[in-house]
Design a protein around this motif. Structure first.
Motif, PDB file in Angstrom:
ATOM      1  N   UNK A  91       0.810  -1.218   0.000  1.00 14.93           N
ATOM      2  CA  UNK A  91       0.000   0.000   0.000  1.00 14.93           C
ATOM      3  C   UNK A  91       0.841   1.264   0.000  1.00 14.93           C
ATOM      4  N   UNK A  93       3.844   3.069  -1.996  1.00 19.14           N
ATOM      5  CA  UNK A  93       4.607   2.944  -3.225  1.00 19.14           C
ATOM      6  C   UNK A  93       6.029   3.459  -3.089  1.00 19.14           C
ATOM      7  N   UNK A  95       9.068   5.476  -3.052  1.00 20.57           N
ATOM      8  CA  UNK A  95       9.468   6.837  -3.352  1.00 20.57           C
ATOM      9  C   UNK A  95       8.497   7.555  -4.284  1.00 20.57           C
ATOM     10  N   UNK A  96       7.343   6.989  -4.506  1.00 20.00           N
ATOM     11  CA  UNK A  96       6.406   7.667  -5.398  1.00 20.00           C
ATOM     12  C   UNK A  96       5.781   8.858  -4.679  1.00 20.00           C
ATOM     13  N   UNK A  97       5.397   9.824  -5.431  1.00 20.22           N
ATOM     14  CA  UNK A  97       4.758  10.989  -4.827  1.00 20.22           C
ATOM     15  C   UNK A  97       3.341  10.627  -4.434  1.00 20.22           C
ATOM     16  N   UNK A  99      -0.320  10.123  -4.486  1.00 24.02           N
ATOM     17  CA  UNK A  99      -1.111   9.924  -5.687  1.00 24.02           C
ATOM     18  C   UNK A  99      -2.552  10.303  -5.389  1.00 24.02           C
ATOM     19  N   UNK A 101      -3.988  12.721  -7.703  1.00 22.52           N
ATOM     20  CA  UNK A 101      -4.437  13.466  -8.889  1.00 22.52           C
ATOM     21  C   UNK A 101      -5.401  12.621  -9.699  1.00 22.52           C
ATOM     22  N   UNK A 102      -6.157  13.274 -10.489  1.00 23.57           N
ATOM     23  CA  UNK A 102      -7.090  12.575 -11.371  1.00 23.57           C
ATOM     24  C   UNK A 102      -6.407  12.294 -12.700  1.00 23.57           C
ATOM     25  N   UNK A 103      -6.987  11.422 -13.464  1.00 27.17           N
ATOM     26  CA  UNK A 103      -6.483  11.185 -14.811  1.00 27.17           C
ATOM     27  C   UNK A 103      -6.680  12.460 -15.625  1.00 27.17           C
ATOM     28  N   UNK A 104      -5.903  12.610 -16.696  1.00 26.91           N
ATOM     29  CA  UNK A 104      -6.025  13.781 -17.557  1.00 26.91           C
ATOM     30  C   UNK A 104      -7.471  13.909 -18.034  1.00 26.91           C
ATOM     31  N   UNK A 106      -8.979  14.671 -20.663  1.00 22.30           N
ATOM     32  CA  UNK A 106      -9.448  14.250 -21.977  1.00 22.30           C
ATOM     33  C   UNK A 106      -9.530  12.734 -22.117  1.00 22.30           C
ATOM     34  N   UNK A 107      -9.170  11.979 -21.087  1.00 23.13           N
ATOM     35  CA  UNK A 107      -9.211  10.532 -21.215  1.00 23.13           C
ATOM     36  C   UNK A 107     -10.612  10.012 -20.919  1.00 23.13           C
ATOM     37  N   UNK A 108     -11.041   9.094 -21.744  1.00 23.82           N
ATOM     38  CA  UNK A 108     -12.402   8.577 -21.628  1.00 23.82           C
ATOM     39  C   UNK A 108     -12.508   7.627 -20.432  1.00 23.82           C
ATOM     40  N   UNK A 109     -13.621   7.731 -19.719  1.00 24.79           N
ATOM     41  CA  UNK A 109     -13.862   6.796 -18.631  1.00 24.79           C
ATOM     42  C   UNK A 109     -15.180   6.072 -18.884  1.00 24.79           C
ATOM     43  N   UNK A 110     -15.314   4.918 -18.263  1.00 27.57           N
ATOM     44  CA  UNK A 110     -16.565   4.177 -18.393  1.00 27.57           C
ATOM     45  C   UNK A 110     -16.680   3.234 -17.207  1.00 27.57           C
TER      46      UNK A 110
ATOM     47  N   UNK B  76      10.385   5.297 -11.552  1.00 25.72           N
ATOM     48  CA  UNK B  76       9.274   4.495 -11.032  1.00 25.72           C
ATOM     49  C   UNK B  76       9.530   3.003 -11.189  1.00 25.72           C
ATOM     50  N   UNK B 180      -5.993   2.396  -4.859  1.00 29.82           N
ATOM     51  CA  UNK B 180      -6.905   3.125  -5.731  1.00 29.82           C
ATOM     52  C   UNK B 180      -7.219   2.410  -7.019  1.00 29.82           C
ATOM     53  N   UNK B 206      -3.418   6.331  -9.986  1.00 31.30           N
ATOM     54  CA  UNK B 206      -4.230   6.917 -11.054  1.00 31.30           C
ATOM     55  C   UNK B 206      -3.410   7.636 -12.108  1.00 31.30           C
ATOM     56  N   UNK B 207      -2.251   8.134 -11.744  1.00 36.95           N
ATOM     57  CA  UNK B 207      -1.369   8.815 -12.691  1.00 36.95           C
ATOM     58  C   UNK B 207      -0.880   7.869 -13.782  1.00 36.95           C
ATOM     59  N   UNK B 209      -2.191   5.934 -15.941  1.00 39.31           N
ATOM     60  CA  UNK B 209      -2.813   5.992 -17.269  1.00 39.31           C
ATOM     61  C   UNK B 209      -2.335   7.231 -18.028  1.00 39.31           C
ATOM     62  N   UNK B 210      -2.065   8.312 -17.312  1.00 38.91           N
ATOM     63  CA  UNK B 210      -1.525   9.519 -17.952  1.00 38.91           C
ATOM     64  C   UNK B 210      -0.129   9.241 -18.503  1.00 38.91           C
ATOM     65  N   UNK B 229     -13.326   2.502 -15.334  1.00 40.57           N
ATOM     66  CA  UNK B 229     -12.150   2.323 -16.177  1.00 40.57           C
ATOM     67  C   UNK B 229     -11.815   3.632 -16.880  1.00 40.57           C
ATOM     68  N   UNK B 230     -10.517   3.870 -17.034  1.00 46.43           N
ATOM     69  CA  UNK B 230     -10.032   5.024 -17.793  1.00 46.43           C
ATOM     70  C   UNK B 230      -9.129   4.490 -18.882  1.00 46.43           C
ATOM     71  N   UNK B 231      -9.305   4.980 -20.098  1.00 47.47           N
ATOM     72  CA  UNK B 231      -8.480   4.469 -21.188  1.00 47.47           C
ATOM     73  C   UNK B 231      -7.716   5.583 -21.867  1.00 47.47           C
TER      74      UNK B 231
END
Lengths: 150, 243
Positions: A91, A93, A95-97, A99, A101-104, A106-110, B76, B180, B206-207, B209-210, B229-231
């Motif tokens: 649980x 990660x 040295x990762x920052x 996390x 943030x949301x995905x960019x 413009x990326x499609x979600x479903x 990473x 997450x 979540x990053x 996928x970016x 899902x995010x694509x």
């Protein structure tokens, strides 16, 4: 015509085996990343030993899942696995920052849609499940009761 | 590594000798790189028994590839695990599958796939004359899939975990947020590329996928703990019939 086509398919398994002090227990990972083991006594007449699980709670060993440890506790009731609980799981990660943030945008979600699709193969995660299997196998090995057939 | 290996070959020349060669190769890889085996080369390196001068050429090659991937992912991807030991399995898997595919190609086969632990290299077409189709496993229902990808001489790798909020408790911090994302699937020009980026991308949460979106030649499909899902923007061109 398709008559010259021969389909040759073969499934091989790199078995993950552990010899335990209560006898040989092999945990064979099935393709879904779960341990499949016999939890009930065989009723067929054969010379082989059979085994069952003794009721109780059994803590498996800590397994390295690369990004962290996995440790599970197996709960046996009525001779069967009734629950598997995680005592530890990856649980942090490292040295990762952080996390959050949301995905960019413009990326499609479903919402995912569960299917019984006709596919040639399945791609699924196994990274943590290898350690999951290892920890679970060690828990189940403690629960095993080996009984000899007549 | 301890994972199931599945090979399917379409062709009338395939016989047991061919499969022996492929599975024999995976056994050899396992014996060299498995951190679960005390006598593997990687375990001996981790215990100090083998100094860098004594590493096999495959081991040196893998370490070099790991360094490259570490740079390509801004750190990473790091083969030093939390316990301080080297564990290159995040790259060995894709590399080995690709090598196995090359073994089959060198035997003269053009239509086959090699699937090790859910990471797959697909070449040519199946016995029905269609490109190979790969389902992405449903992390919430392991017998089902959620998406079907058609692979045209490509590789696919899925990184992730089946750990879910409702089955996990932290005895010390019961309200702590749980993992997450549950899985991240990457499709690339081959399984080596897909795998070496799927591993660290998953670690980014979540990053991830970016991150995949920014890399040319890779598309991704990420599933979070809520079943959303995010694509990446080009992913749908690989999906079969909009499913």
């Amino acid at each position: 015509m398709l008559s010259s086509f021969l389909i040759a398919s073969f499934a091989g398994y790199v078995l993950y085996q552990r010899g335990q002090d209560s006898g040989q227990v092999s945990a064979s990972p099935d393709s879904k990343g779960l341990v499949s083991g016999n939890s009930s006594q065989s009723s067929s007449a054969s010379a082989a030993n059979t085994f069952s699980y003794k009721d109780g709670e059994y803590v498996g060993r800590v397994a390295d899942a690369f990004y962290g440890n996995v440790q599970v506790k197996a709960v046996i009731a009525g001779g069967k696995i009734s629950d598997v609980q995680f005592l530890d799981y990856p649980r942090d990660r490292g040295n990762s920052v952080r996390i959050n943030t949301q995905a960019m945008p413009n990326l499609k979600t479903e919402a995912i849609r569960s299917q019984n699709a006709n596919v040639d193969m399945v791609s699924g995660a196994t990274e943590t499940s290898t350690a999951f299997r290892e920890s679970l196998a060690s828990a189940l090995a403690q629960a095993v009761v080996v009984a000899k057939n007549q | 590594m301890g994972m199931p290996v599945e090979v399917e070959i379409v062709g009338y020349k395939a016989d047991e000798k061919i499969f022996d060669a492929v599975f024999g190769y995976f056994t050899e890889v396992d014996e060299r790189f498995s951190t679960y085996k005390k006598d593997s080369e990687i375990s001996k390196i981790n215990s100090g028994e083998i100094a860098p001068e004594g590493w096999s050429s495959d081991m040196k090659k893998i370490f070099t590839l790991c360094e490259e991937t570490k740079k390509d992912t801004g750190g990473y991807f790091d083969i030093v695990s939390r316990s301080g030991k080297f564990d290159p399995s995040g790259i060995v898997k894709g590399w080995a599958i690709w090598n196995a595919a090359e073994i089959l190609k060198n035997f003269g086969f053009e239509n086959f796939f090699v699937n090790a632990g859910g990471d797959i290299e697909a070449r040519g077409k199946n016995s029905r004359g269609e490109y190979w189709s790969a389902g992405i496993r449903n992390p919430f229902d392991l017998d089902k899939t959620v998406k079907t990808v058609v692979l045209k001489n490509q590789g696919i790798a899925t990184s992730g975990t089946y750990l879910r909020g409702q089955h996990i408790y932290n005895p010390f911090k019961k309200d702590e947020p749980i993992i997450e994302i549950l899985s991240l699937t990457v499709v690339g020009e081959n399984v080596y590329e897909a795998d070496r980026f799927a591993t660290p991308a998953f670690a980014m949460g979540r990053e991830g996928i970016n991150f995949i979106e920014k890399i040319d030649g890779l598309e991704g499909y990420m599933i979070d703990k809520d079943g959303v899902a995010t694509m990446t923007s080009g992913f749908e061109k690989y999906v079969r019939n909009g499913a």
